[in-house]
Write a protein that holds these residues in place. Structure first.
Motif, PDB file in Angstrom:
ATOM      1  N   HIS A 126       0.849  -1.194   0.000  1.00 64.49           N
ATOM      2  CA  HIS A 126       0.000   0.000   0.000  1.00 64.49           C
ATOM      3  C   HIS A 126       0.881   1.239   0.000  1.00 64.49           C
ATOM      4  O   HIS A 126       1.658   1.455   0.926  1.00 64.49           O
ATOM      5  CB  HIS A 126      -0.915  -0.011   1.231  1.00 64.49           C
ATOM      6  N   LEU A 127       0.768   2.037  -1.046  1.00 59.97           N
ATOM      7  CA  LEU A 127       1.511   3.291  -1.165  1.00 59.97           C
ATOM      8  C   LEU A 127       0.533   4.441  -0.955  1.00 59.97           C
ATOM      9  O   LEU A 127      -0.419   4.608  -1.716  1.00 59.97           O
ATOM     10  CB  LEU A 127       2.166   3.394  -2.544  1.00 59.97           C
ATOM     11  N   VAL A 128       0.775   5.242   0.092  1.00 65.88           N
ATOM     12  CA  VAL A 128      -0.126   6.340   0.459  1.00 65.88           C
ATOM     13  C   VAL A 128       0.553   7.675   0.174  1.00 65.88           C
ATOM     14  O   VAL A 128       1.598   7.980   0.754  1.00 65.88           O
ATOM     15  CB  VAL A 128      -0.523   6.259   1.951  1.00 65.88           C
ATOM     16  N   LEU A 129      -0.054   8.461  -0.714  1.00 64.14           N
ATOM     17  CA  LEU A 129       0.467   9.782  -1.079  1.00 64.14           C
ATOM     18  C   LEU A 129      -0.618  10.826  -0.914  1.00 64.14           C
ATOM     19  O   LEU A 129      -0.747  11.759  -1.706  1.00 64.14           O
ATOM     20  CB  LEU A 129       0.972   9.755  -2.534  1.00 64.14           C
ATOM     21  N   TYR A 130      -1.407  10.679   0.117  1.00 64.15           N
ATOM     22  CA  TYR A 130      -2.561  11.547   0.357  1.00 64.15           C
ATOM     23  C   TYR A 130      -2.138  13.013   0.466  1.00 64.15           C
ATOM     24  O   TYR A 130      -1.238  13.373   1.203  1.00 64.15           O
ATOM     25  CB  TYR A 130      -3.244  11.107   1.658  1.00 64.15           C
ATOM     26  N   GLY A 131      -2.805  13.879  -0.331  1.00 67.75           N
ATOM     27  CA  GLY A 131      -2.567  15.310  -0.232  1.00 67.75           C
ATOM     28  C   GLY A 131      -1.183  15.760  -0.645  1.00 67.75           C
ATOM     29  O   GLY A 131      -0.671  16.744  -0.136  1.00 67.75           O
ATOM     30  N   SER A 132      -0.568  15.091  -1.601  1.00 66.65           N
ATOM     31  CA  SER A 132       0.811  15.423  -1.980  1.00 66.65           C
ATOM     32  C   SER A 132       0.873  16.675  -2.844  1.00 66.65           C
ATOM     33  O   SER A 132      -0.143  17.168  -3.355  1.00 66.65           O
ATOM     34  CB  SER A 132       1.434  14.245  -2.735  1.00 66.65           C
ATOM     35  N   ASN A 133       2.093  17.167  -3.046  1.00 60.68           N
ATOM     36  CA  ASN A 133       2.373  18.275  -3.960  1.00 60.68           C
ATOM     37  C   ASN A 133       2.959  17.749  -5.274  1.00 60.68           C
ATOM     38  O   ASN A 133       3.530  18.498  -6.057  1.00 60.68           O
ATOM     39  CB  ASN A 133       3.361  19.257  -3.319  1.00 60.68           C
ATOM     40  N   LEU A 134       2.798  16.470  -5.513  1.00 62.31           N
ATOM     41  CA  LEU A 134       3.398  15.832  -6.682  1.00 62.31           C
ATOM     42  C   LEU A 134       2.779  16.332  -7.983  1.00 62.31           C
ATOM     43  O   LEU A 134       1.577  16.573  -8.063  1.00 62.31           O
ATOM     44  CB  LEU A 134       3.221  14.315  -6.608  1.00 62.31           C
ATOM     45  N   VAL A 135       3.615  16.428  -9.021  1.00 61.14           N
ATOM     46  CA  VAL A 135       3.129  16.737 -10.364  1.00 61.14           C
ATOM     47  C   VAL A 135       3.381  15.574 -11.328  1.00 61.14           C
ATOM     48  O   VAL A 135       2.847  15.563 -12.438  1.00 61.14           O
ATOM     49  CB  VAL A 135       3.768  18.021 -10.926  1.00 61.14           C
ATOM     50  N   ARG A 136       4.186  14.620 -10.908  1.00 62.73           N
ATOM     51  CA  ARG A 136       4.413  13.432 -11.755  1.00 62.73           C
ATOM     52  C   ARG A 136       4.880  12.275 -10.881  1.00 62.73           C
ATOM     53  O   ARG A 136       5.455  12.477  -9.804  1.00 62.73           O
ATOM     54  CB  ARG A 136       5.411  13.717 -12.874  1.00 62.73           C
ATOM     55  N   ILE A 137       4.622  11.069 -11.369  1.00 61.53           N
ATOM     56  CA  ILE A 137       5.071   9.828 -10.741  1.00 61.53           C
ATOM     57  C   ILE A 137       6.087   9.188 -11.675  1.00 61.53           C
ATOM     58  O   ILE A 137       5.842   9.106 -12.888  1.00 61.53           O
ATOM     59  CB  ILE A 137       3.887   8.859 -10.523  1.00 61.53           C
ATOM     60  N   PRO A 138       7.220   8.718 -11.202  1.00 57.80           N
ATOM     61  CA  PRO A 138       8.224   8.134 -12.095  1.00 57.80           C
ATOM     62  C   PRO A 138       7.810   6.744 -12.574  1.00 57.80           C
ATOM     63  O   PRO A 138       7.055   6.033 -11.897  1.00 57.80           O
ATOM     64  CB  PRO A 138       9.470   8.064 -11.218  1.00 57.80           C
TER      65      PRO A 138
END
Length: 269
Positions: A107-119
């Motif tokens: 389980h990968l949790v990225l809740y509420g991130s500032n990400l603009v891309r995933i590698p």
């Protein structure tokens, strides 16, 4: 994930990543003005986020340490943002290639991130069963390599933030023309304004090195776990483009290059 859930008060199930500053000031994430995520506008002008990761930032360095720790202890759930300060979270706009080491994470949790891309290295997370980038409102697309996570069956995505989503049908950024050779291009150092990604090392479909072949970018919207996601494909040939599956029902049926391409009616129509 249903959009209605985004407007319904609920307990924060993904850790302490709530945003105390909705206007973006003092927040752990930046505001996104790529398109209005509350009103349909299929003819809006859209583009890729152009931010590049500052690898000297404390938040990035802390994230690298957290990835190494998670890989070393073999944990099955990874919630890196809960370990970062608000300032550090804002400094992180992508995830490191070392994500590929997290082969035990389910389980990968990225809740509420500032990400603009995933590698694309997310495709190496072979144990991944659940993916939660919920309320990551600047994350409008995903790499096709996520389809390599064959155990992935559950996702929680803010669908209104996605290119081509069924609610609003925002357009897709126009992609670059096909290249049969990359001899005049450095695939390891790309301009995200033009290419979406900052580097492309291998074909999203066959995994052969891009440096030895061509670069053919296309969009395709297919179901990944719970949600239909817009996926960016970096293919090495037209044969690999032809090998892609059909688009999801009620989405664009075939791989395309974005821009003013006809989409099915939105949910508002």
């Amino acid at each position: 994930m249903t959009d209605e859930a985004e407007s319904t008060p609920h307990t924060n199930r993904w850790g302490d990543t709530s945003d105390p500053a909705r206007d973006g000031r003092g927040s752990y994430r930046d505001l996104c003005s790529c398109f209005d995520q509350s009103e349909p506008h299929p003819r809006a002008r859209v583009g890729f986020h152009t931010e590049q990761q500052d690898t000297s930032a404390p938040g990035w360095q802390h994230l690298l340490e957290l990835v190494d720790e998670a890989a070393a202890d073999g944990r099955e759930e990874f919630r890196p943002l809960t370990e970062l300060s608000a300032e550090e979270r804002r400094q992180v706009v992508t995830l490191p290639p070392s994500l590929a080491k997290l082969t035990e994470v389910k389980h990968l949790v990225l809740y509420g991130s500032n990400l603009v891309r995933i590698p694309p290295e997310i495709g190496a997370m072979t144990s991944l069963e659940e993916f939660t980038p919920y309320t990551s409102y600047r994350l409008h697309w995903f790499p096709y390599e996520i389809t390599r996570c064959l155990k992935l069956t559950r996702s929680t995505v803010s669908t209104r933030a996605l290119f081509g989503n069924y609610k609003l049908r925002p357009p897709f950024p126009r992609l670059q023309p096909f290249r049969t050779s990359v001899t005049e291009l450095d695939p390891a150092h790309l301009d995200p304004r033009r290419w979406g990604a900052t580097a492309v090392h291998s074909c999203s479909v066959c995994d052969r090195p891009i440096e030895q072949r061509g670069l053919h970018q296309v969009w395709i919207s297919i179901r990944v776990a719970t949600d239909v996601l817009p996926l960016l494909v970096h293919a090495c040939s037209t044969q690999c483009v032809d090998a892609l599956p059909d688009g999801a029902q009620d989405y664009i049926a075939a791989p395309h290059q974005g821009g003013r391409v006809n989409q099915p009616p939105s949910d508002w129509d």
